[in-house]
Design a protein around this motif. Structure first.
Motif, PDB file in Angstrom:
ATOM      1  N   ASP A  50      -8.405  -2.200  11.515  1.00  8.61           N
ATOM      2  CA  ASP A  50      -8.075  -3.346  12.375  1.00  8.61           C
ATOM      3  C   ASP A  50      -7.895  -4.633  11.576  1.00  8.61           C
ATOM      4  O   ASP A  50      -8.214  -5.735  12.047  1.00  8.61           O
ATOM      5  CB  ASP A  50      -9.152  -3.549  13.447  1.00  8.61           C
ATOM      6  CG  ASP A  50      -9.204  -2.405  14.457  1.00  8.61           C
ATOM      7  OD1 ASP A  50      -8.257  -1.598  14.490  1.00  8.61           O
ATOM      8  OD2 ASP A  50     -10.195  -2.321  15.203  1.00  8.61           O
ATOM      9  N   GLY A  51      -7.376  -4.494  10.358  1.00 11.97           N
ATOM     10  CA  GLY A  51      -7.118  -5.650   9.522  1.00 11.97           C
ATOM     11  C   GLY A  51      -8.345  -6.232   8.856  1.00 11.97           C
ATOM     12  O   GLY A  51      -8.272  -7.308   8.253  1.00 11.97           O
ATOM     13  N   LEU A  52      -9.465  -5.510   8.913  1.00 10.15           N
ATOM     14  CA  LEU A  52     -10.721  -6.026   8.360  1.00 10.15           C
ATOM     15  C   LEU A  52     -11.002  -5.554   6.943  1.00 10.15           C
ATOM     16  O   LEU A  52     -11.933  -6.049   6.302  1.00 10.15           O
ATOM     17  CB  LEU A  52     -11.890  -5.616   9.257  1.00 10.15           C
ATOM     18  CG  LEU A  52     -11.899  -6.206  10.669  1.00 10.15           C
ATOM     19  CD1 LEU A  52     -13.003  -5.566  11.499  1.00 10.15           C
ATOM     20  CD2 LEU A  52     -12.089  -7.720  10.607  1.00 10.15           C
ATOM     21  N   ALA A  53     -10.226  -4.591   6.430  1.00  7.01           N
ATOM     22  CA  ALA A  53     -10.493  -4.028   5.107  1.00  7.01           C
ATOM     23  C   ALA A  53      -9.206  -3.922   4.306  1.00  7.01           C
ATOM     24  O   ALA A  53      -8.138  -3.615   4.854  1.00  7.01           O
ATOM     25  CB  ALA A  53     -11.159  -2.658   5.222  1.00  7.01           C
ATOM     26  N   ILE A  54      -9.327  -4.193   3.009  1.00 10.92           N
ATOM     27  CA  ILE A  54      -8.213  -4.045   2.076  1.00 10.92           C
ATOM     28  C   ILE A  54      -8.638  -3.069   0.990  1.00 10.92           C
ATOM     29  O   ILE A  54      -9.651  -3.287   0.308  1.00 10.92           O
ATOM     30  CB  ILE A  54      -7.830  -5.387   1.421  1.00 10.92           C
ATOM     31  CG1 ILE A  54      -7.422  -6.408   2.465  1.00 10.92           C
ATOM     32  CG2 ILE A  54      -6.715  -5.192   0.394  1.00 10.92           C
ATOM     33  CD1 ILE A  54      -7.224  -7.815   1.887  1.00 10.92           C
ATOM     34  N   ALA A  55      -7.886  -1.984   0.821  1.00 11.48           N
ATOM     35  CA  ALA A  55      -8.138  -1.006  -0.236  1.00 11.48           C
ATOM     36  C   ALA A  55      -7.271  -1.340  -1.445  1.00 11.48           C
ATOM     37  O   ALA A  55      -6.081  -1.624  -1.300  1.00 11.48           O
ATOM     38  CB  ALA A  55      -7.843   0.404   0.264  1.00 11.48           C
ATOM     39  N   MET A  56      -7.884  -1.285  -2.636  1.00 10.72           N
ATOM     40  CA  MET A  56      -7.202  -1.730  -3.846  1.00 10.72           C
ATOM     41  C   MET A  56      -6.996  -0.627  -4.882  1.00 10.72           C
ATOM     42  O   MET A  56      -6.426  -0.875  -5.934  1.00 10.72           O
ATOM     43  CB  MET A  56      -7.998  -2.861  -4.497  1.00 10.72           C
ATOM     44  CG  MET A  56      -7.832  -4.214  -3.836  1.00 10.72           C
ATOM     45  SD  MET A  56      -6.158  -4.893  -3.981  1.00 10.72           S
ATOM     46  CE  MET A  56      -5.939  -4.920  -5.766  1.00 10.72           C
ATOM     47  N   ASP A  57      -7.460   0.596  -4.624  1.00  9.71           N
ATOM     48  CA  ASP A  57      -7.273   1.678  -5.598  1.00  9.71           C
ATOM     49  C   ASP A  57      -5.927   2.338  -5.350  1.00  9.71           C
ATOM     50  O   ASP A  57      -5.767   3.142  -4.433  1.00  9.71           O
ATOM     51  CB  ASP A  57      -8.402   2.703  -5.486  1.00  9.71           C
ATOM     52  CG  ASP A  57      -8.316   3.784  -6.558  1.00  9.71           C
ATOM     53  OD1 ASP A  57      -7.298   3.841  -7.282  1.00  9.71           O
ATOM     54  OD2 ASP A  57      -9.269   4.585  -6.678  1.00  9.71           O
ATOM     55  N   GLY A  58      -4.948   1.992  -6.188  1.00  6.17           N
ATOM     56  CA  GLY A  58      -3.605   2.551  -6.029  1.00  6.17           C
ATOM     57  C   GLY A  58      -3.449   3.955  -6.552  1.00  6.17           C
ATOM     58  O   GLY A  58      -2.366   4.529  -6.455  1.00  6.17           O
ATOM     59  N   GLY A  59      -4.509   4.537  -7.113  1.00  7.50           N
ATOM     60  CA  GLY A  59      -4.436   5.924  -7.578  1.00  7.50           C
ATOM     61  C   GLY A  59      -3.848   6.060  -8.970  1.00  7.50           C
ATOM     62  O   GLY A  59      -3.034   6.949  -9.213  1.00  7.50           O
ATOM     63  N   VAL A  60      -4.288   5.210  -9.902  1.00  8.92           N
ATOM     64  CA  VAL A  60      -3.732   5.283 -11.252  1.00  8.92           C
ATOM     65  C   VAL A  60      -4.030   6.623 -11.907  1.00  8.92           C
ATOM     66  O   VAL A  60      -3.250   7.099 -12.734  1.00  8.92           O
ATOM     67  CB  VAL A  60      -4.271   4.109 -12.121  1.00  8.92           C
ATOM     68  CG1 VAL A  60      -5.761   4.235 -12.364  1.00  8.92           C
ATOM     69  CG2 VAL A  60      -3.508   3.997 -13.429  1.00  8.92           C
ATOM     70  N   THR A  61      -5.124   7.264 -11.548  1.00  9.35           N
ATOM     71  CA  THR A  61      -5.440   8.577 -12.121  1.00  9.35           C
ATOM     72  C   THR A  61      -4.592   9.682 -11.522  1.00  9.35           C
ATOM     73  O   THR A  61      -4.616  10.807 -12.001  1.00  9.35           O
ATOM     74  CB  THR A  61      -6.930   8.923 -11.893  1.00  9.35           C
ATOM     75  OG1 THR A  61      -7.183   9.050 -10.494  1.00  9.35           O
ATOM     76  CG2 THR A  61      -7.828   7.849 -12.474  1.00  9.35           C
ATOM     77  N   MET A  62      -3.856   9.388 -10.483  1.00 13.62           N
ATOM     78  CA  MET A  62      -2.993  10.362  -9.817  1.00 13.62           C
ATOM     79  C   MET A  62      -1.528  10.012 -10.038  1.00 13.62           C
ATOM     80  O   MET A  62      -0.688  10.283  -9.197  1.00 13.62           O
ATOM     81  CB  MET A  62      -3.308  10.371  -8.313  1.00 13.62           C
ATOM     82  CG  MET A  62      -4.774  10.592  -7.987  1.00 13.62           C
ATOM     83  SD  MET A  62      -5.231   9.995  -6.335  1.00 13.62           S
ATOM     84  CE  MET A  62      -4.185  11.027  -5.317  1.00 13.62           C
ATOM     85  N   ALA A  63      -1.227   9.386 -11.171  1.00 13.57           N
ATOM     86  CA  ALA A  63       0.128   8.921 -11.487  1.00 13.57           C
ATOM     87  C   ALA A  63       0.578   7.843 -10.521  1.00 13.57           C
ATOM     88  O   ALA A  63       1.768   7.637 -10.303  1.00 13.57           O
ATOM     89  CB  ALA A  63       1.126  10.088 -11.492  1.00 13.57           C
ATOM     90  N   GLY A  64      -0.392   7.136  -9.943  1.00 12.24           N
ATOM     91  CA  GLY A  64      -0.091   6.033  -9.048  1.00 12.24           C
ATOM     92  C   GLY A  64      -0.026   4.717  -9.786  1.00 12.24           C
ATOM     93  O   GLY A  64       0.212   4.667 -10.996  1.00 12.24           O
TER      94      GLY A  64
END
Length: 360
Positions: free
Chosen positions: A335-349
């Motif tokens: 509901d717009g209350l959380a921001i995730a910042m792990d783009g998955g660099v270990t998964m070729a992200g």
């Protein structure tokens, strides 16, 4: 209280050092002998199922994909003439999980004009927060720590700052160094920090290069902080509530837990901060609000859980070599209350560096 991230090799030796003396069974240098992973199942794989109360993160919790595109970046310690400090706080940035991918980190910082072509701080009074998980899985976790420590000193010299939070992989590396193969009460069978570290991407080169000042720096990191209405933390879990009813209490309790040097206590801390997905599904917004109501802020910013997992676009470890979606930006959810910042660099992200608030 927030500890600075700029403690370098010159940091004075204090009583804290005695907490990090390496047991005889853990080698300071030379061959690092892997332990044999536990023979029996040890609970659900973290990140792929809702864990029971006795959940133990002794199985590999996320895919480790050999990217093959990481080149060691030469970042010299020499900086140009020190600019004069400016007045007033600068813009706020956060960095997701790095996991040893130092060249991707430098490129992402350069893209935001936070460091120059030589890897030196160039952002003046900007404020930069790393959300934890500097090591494991990638090729140069110690190089990442050294870079963050150096940038902290450079930023402070011109009125900015570069600070860092503790991730579960910092706890894992500390535990592997301090306790090695000492059995811990996992609640789901025999477990050791060393076995968990190896299963979750522990790199021998990081262990070989780990020094006292790295250990001190990791052990002194805060677990959470509130900045400009953003509650910054590593893990998307409500387990922080177990450690205090204020930011200062949580940080002090976790630091004191590490200082006591008890393997079972440290394992329980690692286990709790390895939990994930508390904000993702039904009830996720309420979980976020329980933290915001306790610690302050209007939005949580976290790392830990790769965004493709939060989006349900990567189902399990069975398809480790299947293509993963490339994440281009942070994920706003709950509901717009959380921001995730792990783009998955270990998964070729992508390794994400984002200015806050979103949209700036």
């Amino acid at each position: 209280m927030t500890q600075g991230a700029g403690q370098g090799p010159e940091v004075l030796r204090t009583e804290t050092l005695r907490d990090f003396r390496v047991p005889a069974y853990v080698h300071e240098t030379g061959p690092y002998v892997p332990s044999t992973p536990p023979g029996e199942p040890l609970g659900a794989v973290d990140g792929l199922a809702e864990e029971p109360d006795g959940y133990t993160p002794t199985q590999r919790d996320l895919p480790i994909i050999n990217r093959g595109d990481t080149v060691q970046a030469a970042v010299g310690p020499e900086a140009g003439p020190a600019p004069q400090p400016a007045e007033g706080p600068g813009p706020l940035y956060v960095v997701g999980d790095v996991h040893g991918y130092i060249d991707q980190l430098i490129a992402a910082l350069q893209e935001q004009d936070l460091v120059d072509a030589a890897g030196n701080w160039s952002a003046g009074t900007a404020r930069l927060w790393f959300l934890g998980d500097f090591t494991d899985r990638g090729p140069d976790g110690i190089g990442v720590i050294d870079l963050v420590m150096r940038l902290s000193a450079e930023a402070a010299a011109v009125g900015g700052y570069c600070k860092a939070l503790m991730g579960n992989h910092e706890l894992l590396l500390l535990g592997a160094k301090r306790f090695g193969d000492t059995p811990v009460n996992s609640g789901a069978g025999t477990a050791t920090f060393q076995a968990a570290w190896l299963l979750n991407g522990g790199q021998k080169t990081d262990m070989d290069r780990l020094q006292d000042h790295h250990l001190q720096w990791m052990a002194r990191l805060d677990a959470m902080e509130e900045v400009d209405g953003h509650l910054l933390m590593h893990s998307d879990t409500t387990a922080y509530l177990d450690y205090g009813d204020s930011i200062e209490a949580v940080n002090d309790t976790i630091r004191e837990t590490l200082t006591r040097n008890d393997a079972d206590e440290c394992w329980d801390l690692f286990r709790k901060l390895t939990r994930r997905f508390a904000f993702r599904d039904d009830g996720g917004a309420e979980a976020v609000l329980s933290l915001l109501d306790t610690y302050g802020g209007t939005r949580i910013v976290h790392g830990h859980s790769p965004i493709p997992y939060l989006l349900g676009e990567v189902g399990s470890e069975e398809g480790e070599n299947s293509p993963s979606p490339v994440v281009e930006e942070p994920h706003l959810y709950a509901d717009g209350l959380a921001i995730a910042m792990d783009g998955g660099v270990t998964m070729a992200g992508k390794l994400l560096v984002q200015q806050l608030p979103l949209g700036t």
